[in-house]
Design an enzyme around this catalytic site. Structure first.
Site, PDB file in Angstrom:
ATOM      1  CD  GLU A  70      12.698   0.360   9.525  1.00 21.19           C
ATOM      2  OE1 GLU A  70      13.472   1.124   9.781  1.00 21.19           O
ATOM      3  OE2 GLU A  70      13.139  -1.174   9.466  1.00 21.19           O
ATOM      4  CD  GLU A  97       9.887  12.494  11.123  1.00 17.15           C
ATOM      5  OE1 GLU A  97       8.865  12.170  11.433  1.00 17.15           O
ATOM      6  OE2 GLU A  97      10.917  11.957  10.659  1.00 17.15           O
ATOM      7  N   GLY A 143       2.327   4.116  13.067  1.00 10.31           N
ATOM      8  CA  GLY A 143       2.907   3.098  13.746  1.00 10.31           C
ATOM      9  C   GLY A 143       2.093   2.587  14.931  1.00 10.31           C
ATOM     10  CE  LYS A 189      -2.630   3.097   2.200  1.00 10.95           C
ATOM     11  NZ  LYS A 189      -1.878   4.262   1.418  1.00 10.95           N
ATOM     12  N   GLY A 241       6.740   4.654   8.123  1.00 13.19           N
ATOM     13  CA  GLY A 241       6.093   5.924   8.233  1.00 13.19           C
ATOM     14  C   GLY A 241       5.993   6.596   9.602  1.00 13.19           C
ATOM     15  CB  SER A 242       3.986   9.417  10.817  1.00 13.65           C
ATOM     16  OG  SER A 242       2.790   8.820  11.000  1.00 13.65           O
ATOM     17  CB  CYS A 262      13.256   8.615   7.627  1.00 11.17           C
ATOM     18  SG  CYS A 262      14.264   7.429   6.932  1.00 11.17           S
TER      19      CYS A 262
END
Ligand code: NAD
Length: 495
Positions: free
Chosen positions: A265, A399, A247, A189, A242-243, A300
């Protein structure tokens, strides 16, 4: 024909509206909903993609399961899987410019970087795992002589991979290639705003001979089709980049469904630590600036917190700021551009919010801070440097995922370590020093998945990439990535 001429002609080609890639072909989503794809280069409509619903995810997972059970891929000899994966790598190379331009029109990364990081890296990743898979052995356990203990490595079954928009092909390949090499089926996805190159990759995989249903791509809203994958009872492993907030949701979905393994990750707030004894301050300043501002900070591992020892602080900040101010920001399809567009208008406004908050909290704006090139209709931002950042400020803790650097001053090694470790993240970091012992002490002390020494951001497939703390729990790349996509099975045989 020069590369620039070819890029300029590819940028004008029409991008076909795409369906979902399920069971080896494109098909329209159940319900027929579509989503506009807006190019960040000029803010215009590029094409449309399918908006998958839960029913589409069910179809994709069922296709993946059928393919897995049929065994044409899952039970093929590793050397046969290797052949197909090498052909995929070859096709990616052959279509590299087309794939890179398509991806850049979708997400705005500067083309010079996209060429290396997207098709370049994806092809290398398919080659690496193709070559690895017939060289990974099971184990014979050191048992007593009256038994034989064999440890087999088996594919897990159906892997769902959910990836972000910053480097879709590279990160997608980091999941797909080891999962496929190990014999799994995959449902991928992509992010809503960067699906096009991965849909094309799926087509190339089919052309290379990957059997139907082994790789499926569902596009659409994370909260709909990403959630459906997360909650699916027939997905065995979730591999996510992703964020942090998403997660966390995936862990919840796993707990609420079939306890699928989740590898995460996530983001970072990576410290780039410059001691006064850095071997070459000008080189350090240059690498530090590129370490945050390439791809407009949408990396990232970006070195988004710059920690500078007080004796060289003012001088170093001035050097970084002048490199930042001189960077060529603009048309992502110009090979000379050093930082392309921000991927979406939404992301650009989040970046500008960080600027406003940093100013309100007392940060000192040294350079940048604003939106630029509005006349293009695209989403561009100046490389931005804030000095005087304190650990309690938002810019020190959260972030941004944009071209905004926060600088802090420190006195001595202990304070550098304390500042470096003062966020919940632990993805990347760097230390600049001529003192070998200090370099090794810092490598041990800084809480991060990677500590660069006298450089920022280098790596290749031989080394794992993963975070600690709230930067996640899995590792992409290297042979370790195969652990995520294999189960260990013991055979205990009485002799
Ligand atoms: P995001 O978390 O918003 O989205 C990532 C993916 O998750 C997308 O495909 C999205 O559609 C999907 N998603 C969104 N909501 C979901 C839900 N409820 N359920 C399931 N899936 C859902 O992240 P992003 O904005 O696309 O990417 C930026 C983030 O990715 C940053 O935090 C960045 O640091 C991180 N990132 C990490 C790495 C790494 O290797 N650690 C690499 C690149 C990016």
């Amino acid at each position: 024909m020069s590369d620039q001429t070819r890029i300029d002609s590819l940028r004008l080609t029409e991008v076909a509206a795409r369906g979902l890639f399920i069971d080896g072909r494109f098909r329209e989503p159940v319900g027929g909903a579509r989503r506009d794809v807006i190019s960040p280069i000029d803010g215009r409509l590029l094409t449309t993609i399918a908006e998958a619903r839960r029913e589409d995810v069910d179809l994709a997972v069922a296709a993946a399961r059928r393919a897995f059970e049929a065994g044409r891929w899952s039970r093929a000899a590793p050397s046969d899987r290797r052949k197909v994966m090498l052909r995929i790598a070859e096709l990616i190379d052959r279509h590299a410019l087309e794939l890179a331009v398509l991806g850049v029109r979708d997400n705005g990364t500067e083309i010079a970087m996209a060429l290396k990081a997207e098709p370049g890296s994806a092809a290398a990743t398919f080659r690496y795992y193709a070559e690895a898979i017939d060289k990974v052995y099971g184990e014979i356990a050191p048992t007593a002589p009256n038994v034989l203990g064999l440890v087999h490595r088996q594919p897990v079954g159906v892997v769902a991979a959910i990836v972000p928009w910053n480097f879709p092909m590279m990160i997608g390949a980091w999941k797909i290639a080891p999962a496929l090499a190990a014999g799994n089926s995959v449902v991928l996805k992509p992010a809503e705003i960067a699906s096009l190159s991965l849909l094309r990759l799926a087509e190339l995989c089919a052309e290379a001979g990957l059997p139907e249903g082994v790789l499926n791509v569902v596009t659409g809203k994370g909260s709909v089709c990403g959630e459906a994958l997360g909650l699916h009872m027939d997905v065995d492993v979730m591999a996510f980049t992703g964020s942090g907030p998403v997660g966390r949701r995936l862990l919840e979905y796993s707990a609420r469904s079939n306890l699928k393994r989740c590898y995460l990750e996530l983001g970072g707030k990576s410290p780039n630590i410059v001691f006064a004894d850095a071997p070459d301050l000008e080189q350090a300043a240059k690498v530090s600036a590129y370490g945050i501002f390439r791809n407009s900070g949408q990396v990232c591992v970006a070195g988004s917190r710059l920690l500078v020892e007080e004796q060289v602080h003012d001088d170093f900040v001035a050097r970084v700021a002048s490199i930042a101010a001189a960077m060529r920001v603009g048309d992502p399809l110009d090979l000379a551009t050093e930082a392309g567009a921000v991927a979406s208008e939404d992301q650009l406004s989040k970046n500008l919010d960080f600027v406003r908050r940093a100013e309100a909290e007392g940060g000192r704006l040294v350079t940048g801070g604003g939106r630029i090139l509005t006349e293009t209709g695209g989403f561009y931002m100046q490389p931005t440097v804030f000095a005087g950042i304190e650990p309690s400020m938002h810019l020190a803790q959260e972030e941004v995922f944009g071209p905004v650097l926060g600088v802090m001053s420190f006195r001595g090694e202990a304070e550098a370590v304390a500042l470096a470790n003062s966020t919940p993240y632990g993805l990347a970091s760097a230390v600049w020093t001529s003192n070998l012992s200090r370099a090794h002490r810092m490598v041990r002390a800084v809480r991060a998945g990677v500590v660069h020494v006298n450089t920022y951001g280098g790596a290749d497939l031989t080394v794992p990439l993963g975070g600690i703390g709230q930067s996640g729990n899995g590792h992409d790349k290297s042979l370790h990535a195969l652990d995520k996509f294999t189960d260990l099975k013991t055979a205990w045989i009485s002799l």
